[in-house]
Design a protein around this motif. Structure first.
Motif, mmCIF file in Angstrom:
data_model
loop_
_atom_site.group_PDB
_atom_site.id
_atom_site.type_symbol
_atom_site.label_atom_id
_atom_site.label_comp_id
_atom_site.label_asym_id
_atom_site.label_seq_id
_atom_site.Cartn_x
_atom_site.Cartn_y
_atom_site.Cartn_z
ATOM 1 N N ARG A 283 1.062 -1.544 -0.137
ATOM 2 C CA ARG A 283 -0.526 -0.101 -0.146
ATOM 3 C C ARG A 283 1.058 1.448 0.127
ATOM 4 O O ARG A 283 0.485 2.229 -1.059
ATOM 5 C CB ARG A 283 -1.015 -0.261 1.060
ATOM 6 C CG ARG A 283 -2.178 1.271 1.600
ATOM 7 C CD ARG A 283 -2.317 1.028 2.838
ATOM 8 N NE ARG A 283 -1.626 1.273 3.449
ATOM 9 C CZ ARG A 283 -1.892 0.372 4.966
ATOM 10 N NH1 ARG A 283 -2.998 -0.984 4.529
ATOM 11 N NH2 ARG A 283 -0.818 0.960 5.892
ATOM 12 N N ASP A 284 1.590 1.365 0.334
ATOM 13 C CA ASP A 284 3.031 2.707 0.846
ATOM 14 C C ASP A 284 3.512 2.977 0.243
ATOM 15 O O ASP A 284 3.403 3.470 -0.627
ATOM 16 C CB ASP A 284 3.793 2.198 2.316
ATOM 17 C CG ASP A 284 3.048 1.797 3.547
ATOM 18 O OD1 ASP A 284 2.004 2.681 3.309
ATOM 19 O OD2 ASP A 284 3.557 1.594 3.931
ATOM 20 N N LEU A 285 4.009 1.468 -1.071
ATOM 21 C CA LEU A 285 5.087 1.782 -2.124
ATOM 22 C C LEU A 285 3.608 2.042 -3.049
ATOM 23 O O LEU A 285 4.608 2.560 -4.755
ATOM 24 C CB LEU A 285 5.761 0.798 -2.212
ATOM 25 C CG LEU A 285 6.494 0.720 -1.247
ATOM 26 C CD1 LEU A 285 7.498 -0.154 -1.743
ATOM 27 C CD2 LEU A 285 7.567 1.877 -1.792
ATOM 28 N N GLY A 286 2.893 1.667 -3.142
ATOM 29 C CA GLY A 286 1.604 1.609 -4.279
ATOM 30 C C GLY A 286 1.393 0.352 -5.245
ATOM 31 O O GLY A 286 0.835 0.264 -6.710
ATOM 32 N N ILE A 287 1.755 -0.837 -4.550
ATOM 33 C CA ILE A 287 2.340 -2.341 -5.595
ATOM 34 C C ILE A 287 0.626 -2.161 -5.873
ATOM 35 O O ILE A 287 -0.208 -2.989 -3.926
ATOM 36 C CB ILE A 287 3.093 -2.501 -4.800
ATOM 37 C CG1 ILE A 287 4.111 -2.303 -5.065
ATOM 38 C CG2 ILE A 287 3.069 -4.094 -5.918
ATOM 39 C CD1 ILE A 287 5.932 -3.263 -4.570
ATOM 40 N N ALA A 324 -6.049 -2.668 -6.981
ATOM 41 C CA ALA A 324 -5.205 -1.891 -7.490
ATOM 42 C C ALA A 324 -4.726 -0.680 -7.491
ATOM 43 O O ALA A 324 -5.542 0.148 -6.705
ATOM 44 C CB ALA A 324 -6.861 -1.882 -9.253
ATOM 45 N N ARG A 325 -3.454 -0.254 -7.799
ATOM 46 C CA ARG A 325 -3.144 0.841 -7.357
ATOM 47 C C ARG A 325 -1.831 1.652 -8.471
ATOM 48 O O ARG A 325 -2.077 0.912 -9.455
ATOM 49 C CB ARG A 325 -1.714 0.739 -5.701
ATOM 50 C CG ARG A 325 -2.471 -0.397 -4.754
ATOM 51 C CD ARG A 325 -2.143 -0.764 -3.461
ATOM 52 N NE ARG A 325 -2.723 -0.647 -2.578
ATOM 53 C CZ ARG A 325 -2.793 -1.815 -2.134
ATOM 54 N NH1 ARG A 325 -2.287 -2.740 -2.500
ATOM 55 N NH2 ARG A 325 -3.494 -1.981 -0.866
ATOM 56 N N MET A 326 -1.216 2.607 -7.854
ATOM 57 C CA MET A 326 -0.305 2.765 -8.562
ATOM 58 C C MET A 326 0.613 1.627 -10.101
ATOM 59 O O MET A 326 1.077 2.600 -10.964
ATOM 60 C CB MET A 326 0.294 3.913 -8.017
ATOM 61 C CG MET A 326 1.462 4.376 -8.985
ATOM 62 S SD MET A 326 3.003 3.709 -9.481
ATOM 63 C CE MET A 326 3.734 3.951 -7.702
ATOM 64 N N SER A 327 0.909 0.775 -9.488
ATOM 65 C CA SER A 327 1.964 0.906 -10.102
ATOM 66 C C SER A 327 1.110 -0.416 -11.698
ATOM 67 O O SER A 327 2.622 -1.189 -12.117
ATOM 68 C CB SER A 327 2.580 -1.122 -9.719
ATOM 69 O OG SER A 327 1.780 -1.828 -8.770
#
Length: 332
Positions: A283-287, A324-327
Motif C-alpha cells: 500500500r505504501d509503495l503503490g503496488i 489496484a494501485r499505481m503500479s
C-alpha cells in the motif's frame, strides 16, 4: 449498543501493524518486539477498552467450549493472520482457543495433541504457515478436526485453502484489462502449492486471451527481494521485453520495481507490476496486489469445526480480491 473494540482498532490507534498487536495481546512467545512498542500497545488496548472475549471461567458451564489450534511455526505475518481470523471468530461466538506451536516436528505434534486431550478441547484446527500437503499424526483422528491452509495428499478430511488459482487469474486478467499484451511472471519456489496454483491461473488467463508467450517470459524466485530484482532485470534485458509483470508475492514485486527504476525505466509506463499477498508496504509503495485471505480462512475453519455437524471430507477455497494501485496504472 457500544461497538466492540477489535485488534485492528488498537493497531490503528497505536500506529503499529495488526500483526504486532496480535503478537503482544496474544502473548506469543519467542518473538522479538521492542519493550516500548509492547507497552504502547498494552496501554492503547487498556485505554480503548479492548477485551479478548469471555474467559472460560466466566462462561455458563453449559456453554464452555474450548478448541485447540496447532500450527507449525510463528515466524512471519502469514500465521498471525490465520490466528487473528481464528481468534476473531472465537471472540465473536464466546469460544476459547489454545494454541500449540509444533515446529513441524512429529513428536511435538503428538505432544500437542496429548495436551489438547488433557485440556478437554472440543476440536482441533491443524494449521500450516504456508499452503502445503501434510501428513498429520494418526492421533489427530481421535479429535474432531479441520485442516487450515493445508490438505492431505488424498484430500481426506475438511480443509480450508486459499483460492490461489483464482488469484493468479485475477492478477493476469487485471493486466490484460489495462491493455498489456506482453505479460511475464516471476514465481516463488516451484515446488510450493502457492506457486503451482498461481502459475496455473496466470496460464489460464493468458491462454484464454491468446497472450501466452511461453517459458521465455517466466522466471523463478525464492520469494525474496533480491531474486525478484535479478529476475526482473533479466526479463527487461530481453530483446523484446515484457510490458507487464505478475510477481507471486509483494516482496518479489518490490524487488522488481527497484530493478525498473535502477534501469532508468518507469512503473507503470514501461512496466506494469502486480504482486500478491497485499502486505502493508504494498500500500505504501503503490503496488497493486491480490489479497491472501488468511483471516477469512481462519474464520471459515473454526466456524466449520464449531458447527453441529461433523466436518465432511471436503476442500473449501476462499477467494482473495484484487487491489489496484499505481503500479498498474490505478490512482495511488
Amino acid at each position: 449498543m457500544k461497538k466492540r473494540v477489535k485488534m485492528v482498532d488498537v493497531a490503528r490507534a497505536a500506529n503499529v501493524s495488526r500483526t504486532t498487536v496480535s503478537l503482544v495481546l496474544n502473548g506469543i512467545p519467542g518473538v522479538r518486539i521492542a519493550e516500548t512498542t509492547r507497552q504502547r500497545v498494552l496501554q492503547v488496548a487498556r485505554e480503548l477498552g479492548y477485551s479478548p472475549g469471555p474467559l472460560i471461567e466466566n462462561l455458563d458451564p453449559g456453554r464452555k467450549r474450548l478448541f485447540g489450534v496447532m500450527i507449525n511455526e510463528i515466524s512471519a505475518a502469514y500465521p498471525i493472520d490465520l490466528i487473528y481470523g481464528l481468534q476473531n471468530w472465537a471472540d465473536a461466538h464466546g469460544l476459547q482457543i489454545v494454541i500449540q506451536v509444533t515446529d513441524s516436528a512429529a513428536d511435538h505434534e503428538i505432544a500437542a495433541l496429548e495436551n489438547f486431550a488433557r485440556f478437554g478441547v472440543e476440536g482441533v484446527v491443524y494449521a500450516n504457515t504456508f499452503t502445503a500437503i501434510v501428513s498429520p499424526p494418526v492421533s489427530l483422528g481421535n479429535f474432531r478436526h479441520v485442516l487450515l491452509n493445508c490438505r492431505r495428499e488424498d484430500s481426506s478430511g475438511f480443509a480450508v485453502l486459499p483460492a490461489e488459482r483464482h488469484g493468479g487469474m485475477l492478477a493476469a486478467d487485471h493486466l490484460i484489462e489495462t491493455g498489456r499484451r506482453r505479460i511475464a511472471t516471476i514465481t516463488g519456489d516451484p515446488w510450493q502449492l502457492a506457486s503451482i496454483e498461481r502459475l496455473a491461473g496466470y496460464h489460464r488467463s493468458l491462454n484464454r486471451a491468446g497472450l501466452n508467450h511461453g517459458a521465455r517470459f517466466e522466471r523463478v524466485s525464492d520469494w525474496g527481494h533480491a531474486s525478484g530484482h535479478a529476475a526482473a532485470r533479466e526479463l527487461l534485458s530481453l530483446s523484446a521485453p515484457p510490458d507487464a509483470l505478475f510477481c507471486h508475492n509483494d516482496i518479489v514485486a518490490r524487488g522488481a520495481m527497484a530493478a525498473v527504476h535502477e534501469m532508468g525505466l518507469k512503473v507503470p509506463e514501461d512496466l506494469a507490476i502486480i504482486g500478491y499477498d497485499d502486505r502493508e508496504f504494498a500500500r505504501d509503495l503503490g503496488i497493486s496486489s491480490v489479497t491472501l485471505p488468511l483471516a477469512e480462512m481462519g474464520e471459515r475453519a473454526l466456524s466449520e469445526l464449531a458447527g453441529e455437524s461433523v466436518p465432511a471430507d471436503r476442500t473449501v477455497t476462499v477467494q482473495g480480491r484484487l487491489v489496484a494501485r499505481m503500479s498498474t496504472g490505478a490512482s495511488r
